[in-house]
Write a protein that holds these residues in place. Structure first.
Motif, PDB file in Angstrom:
ATOM      1  N   THR A  82       0.806  -1.219   0.000  1.00 33.23           N
ATOM      2  CA  THR A  82       0.000   0.000   0.000  1.00 33.23           C
ATOM      3  C   THR A  82       0.839   1.268   0.000  1.00 33.23           C
ATOM      4  OG1 THR A  82      -1.693  -1.191   1.222  1.00 33.23           O
ATOM      5  CG2 THR A  82      -1.869   1.195   1.198  1.00 33.23           C
ATOM      6  N   VAL A  83       1.818   1.338   0.858  1.00 32.47           N
ATOM      7  CA  VAL A  83       2.579   2.575   1.027  1.00 32.47           C
ATOM      8  C   VAL A  83       3.720   2.698   0.027  1.00 32.47           C
ATOM      9  CG1 VAL A  83       4.000   3.917   2.629  1.00 32.47           C
ATOM     10  CG2 VAL A  83       1.955   2.730   3.456  1.00 32.47           C
ATOM     11  N   THR A  84       4.563   1.666  -0.054  1.00 33.81           N
ATOM     12  CA  THR A  84       5.764   1.762  -0.901  1.00 33.81           C
ATOM     13  C   THR A  84       5.536   1.330  -2.339  1.00 33.81           C
ATOM     14  OG1 THR A  84       6.498  -0.464  -0.311  1.00 33.81           O
ATOM     15  CG2 THR A  84       7.258   1.360   1.092  1.00 33.81           C
ATOM     16  N   LYS A  85       4.411   0.690  -2.616  1.00 35.57           N
ATOM     17  CA  LYS A  85       4.056   0.206  -3.959  1.00 35.57           C
ATOM     18  C   LYS A  85       5.032  -0.857  -4.473  1.00 35.57           C
ATOM     19  CE  LYS A  85       0.764   3.221  -4.022  1.00 35.57           C
ATOM     20  NZ  LYS A  85      -0.350   2.875  -3.221  1.00 35.57           N
ATOM     21  N   ARG A  86       5.680  -1.573  -3.551  1.00 36.74           N
ATOM     22  CA  ARG A  86       6.569  -2.667  -3.968  1.00 36.74           C
ATOM     23  C   ARG A  86       5.733  -3.907  -4.271  1.00 36.74           C
ATOM     24  NH1 ARG A  86      10.976  -2.687   0.734  1.00 36.74           N
ATOM     25  NH2 ARG A  86       9.050  -2.567   1.887  1.00 36.74           N
ATOM     26  N   LYS A  87       6.171  -4.669  -5.238  1.00 39.00           N
ATOM     27  CA  LYS A  87       5.485  -5.922  -5.561  1.00 39.00           C
ATOM     28  C   LYS A  87       5.660  -6.886  -4.387  1.00 39.00           C
ATOM     29  CE  LYS A  87       7.110  -8.564  -8.855  1.00 39.00           C
ATOM     30  NZ  LYS A  87       7.391  -9.227 -10.134  1.00 39.00           N
ATOM     31  N   ARG A  88       4.549  -7.439  -3.912  1.00 39.38           N
ATOM     32  CA  ARG A  88       4.603  -8.381  -2.796  1.00 39.38           C
ATOM     33  C   ARG A  88       5.260  -9.685  -3.241  1.00 39.38           C
ATOM     34  NH1 ARG A  88       1.652  -6.698   1.560  1.00 39.38           N
ATOM     35  NH2 ARG A  88      -0.080  -5.293   1.170  1.00 39.38           N
ATOM     36  N   ARG A  89       5.832 -10.377  -2.266  1.00 34.74           N
ATOM     37  CA  ARG A  89       6.321 -11.734  -2.498  1.00 34.74           C
ATOM     38  C   ARG A  89       5.170 -12.674  -2.162  1.00 34.74           C
ATOM     39  NH1 ARG A  89      10.969 -12.393   1.333  1.00 34.74           N
ATOM     40  NH2 ARG A  89      11.388 -14.285   0.172  1.00 34.74           N
ATOM     41  N   ILE A  90       5.136 -13.825  -2.804  1.00 37.07           N
ATOM     42  CA  ILE A  90       4.041 -14.774  -2.590  1.00 37.07           C
ATOM     43  C   ILE A  90       4.609 -16.181  -2.402  1.00 37.07           C
ATOM     44  CG2 ILE A  90       3.638 -15.113  -5.066  1.00 37.07           C
ATOM     45  CD1 ILE A  90       0.610 -15.266  -4.292  1.00 37.07           C
ATOM     46  N   PHE A  91       3.952 -16.935  -1.507  1.00 40.26           N
ATOM     47  CA  PHE A  91       4.415 -18.271  -1.140  1.00 40.26           C
ATOM     48  C   PHE A  91       3.245 -19.250  -1.163  1.00 40.26           C
ATOM     49  CE2 PHE A  91       7.097 -15.152   0.798  1.00 40.26           C
ATOM     50  CZ  PHE A  91       8.380 -15.668   0.708  1.00 40.26           C
ATOM     51  N   THR A  92       3.568 -20.525  -1.305  1.00 40.20           N
ATOM     52  CA  THR A  92       2.542 -21.563  -1.295  1.00 40.20           C
ATOM     53  C   THR A  92       1.941 -21.707   0.107  1.00 40.20           C
ATOM     54  OG1 THR A  92       4.220 -23.243  -0.863  1.00 40.20           O
ATOM     55  CG2 THR A  92       3.595 -22.876  -3.176  1.00 40.20           C
ATOM     56  N   PHE A  93       0.808 -22.366   0.179  1.00 36.29           N
ATOM     57  CA  PHE A  93       0.084 -22.591   1.435  1.00 36.29           C
ATOM     58  C   PHE A  93       0.974 -23.285   2.459  1.00 36.29           C
ATOM     59  CE2 PHE A  93      -2.696 -25.188   4.129  1.00 36.29           C
ATOM     60  CZ  PHE A  93      -3.593 -24.226   4.570  1.00 36.29           C
ATOM     61  N   SER A  94       0.852 -22.900   3.722  1.00 34.42           N
ATOM     62  CA  SER A  94       1.600 -23.520   4.817  1.00 34.42           C
ATOM     63  C   SER A  94       0.630 -24.238   5.747  1.00 34.42           C
ATOM     64  CB  SER A  94       2.382 -22.460   5.597  1.00 34.42           C
ATOM     65  OG  SER A  94       2.914 -23.028   6.784  1.00 34.42           O
ATOM     66  N   LYS A  95       0.674 -25.547   5.716  1.00 33.64           N
ATOM     67  CA  LYS A  95      -0.177 -26.327   6.625  1.00 33.64           C
ATOM     68  C   LYS A  95       0.229 -26.060   8.077  1.00 33.64           C
ATOM     69  CE  LYS A  95      -1.809 -31.007   7.511  1.00 33.64           C
ATOM     70  NZ  LYS A  95      -1.706 -32.421   7.132  1.00 33.64           N
ATOM     71  N   TYR A  96       1.519 -25.901   8.322  1.00 35.40           N
ATOM     72  CA  TYR A  96       2.003 -25.592   9.670  1.00 35.40           C
ATOM     73  C   TYR A  96       1.399 -24.288  10.174  1.00 35.40           C
ATOM     74  CZ  TYR A  96       5.078 -23.765  13.275  1.00 35.40           C
ATOM     75  OH  TYR A  96       5.554 -23.209  14.426  1.00 35.40           O
TER      76      TYR A  96
END
Length: 103
Positions: A82-96
């Motif tokens: 929202t603030v810095t407009k950087r592309k977020r990193r994304i990860f697969t689902f974590s069952k833990y």
């Protein structure tokens, strides 16, 4: 996962329990019935700063690209902070994370 959870610093930057969410929305708890939990199927993290690294995720989750997720969903998908407009990193689902966060 809330900022005050046992998983800090791998959390969102605010408290996201039911009571605090209602407070953010200015909704009185007296009008709420049953509460159903919601889990994000792909974990997001703040994007890296140039020359930096914003950290790891949980042991059972791996980083993927927005392009790979877009192909899987068959539509363009991307998120920016929202603030810095950087592309977020994304990860697969974590069952833990799901199991420990819902207990």
């Amino acid at each position: 996962m809330s900022i005050d959870s046992e998983h800090y610093p791998m959390t969102t930057s605010r408290c996201v329990n039911v009571g605090q969410t209602l407070a953010y929305l200015d909704v009185p708890p007296s009008i709420i019935g049953d509460v159903i939990g919601i889990a994000r199927s792909y974990i997001i993290r703040v994007g890296n700063v140039e020359g930096g690294y914003s950290g790891d995720t949980f042991y059972d989750s791996k980083e993927i690209s927005w392009e790979k997720l877009s192909a899987k969903l068959n539509r363009p998908t991307i998120e920016f902070t929202t603030v810095t407009k950087r592309k977020r990193r994304i990860f697969t689902f974590s069952k833990y994370l799901f199991q420990t966060g819902s207990s």
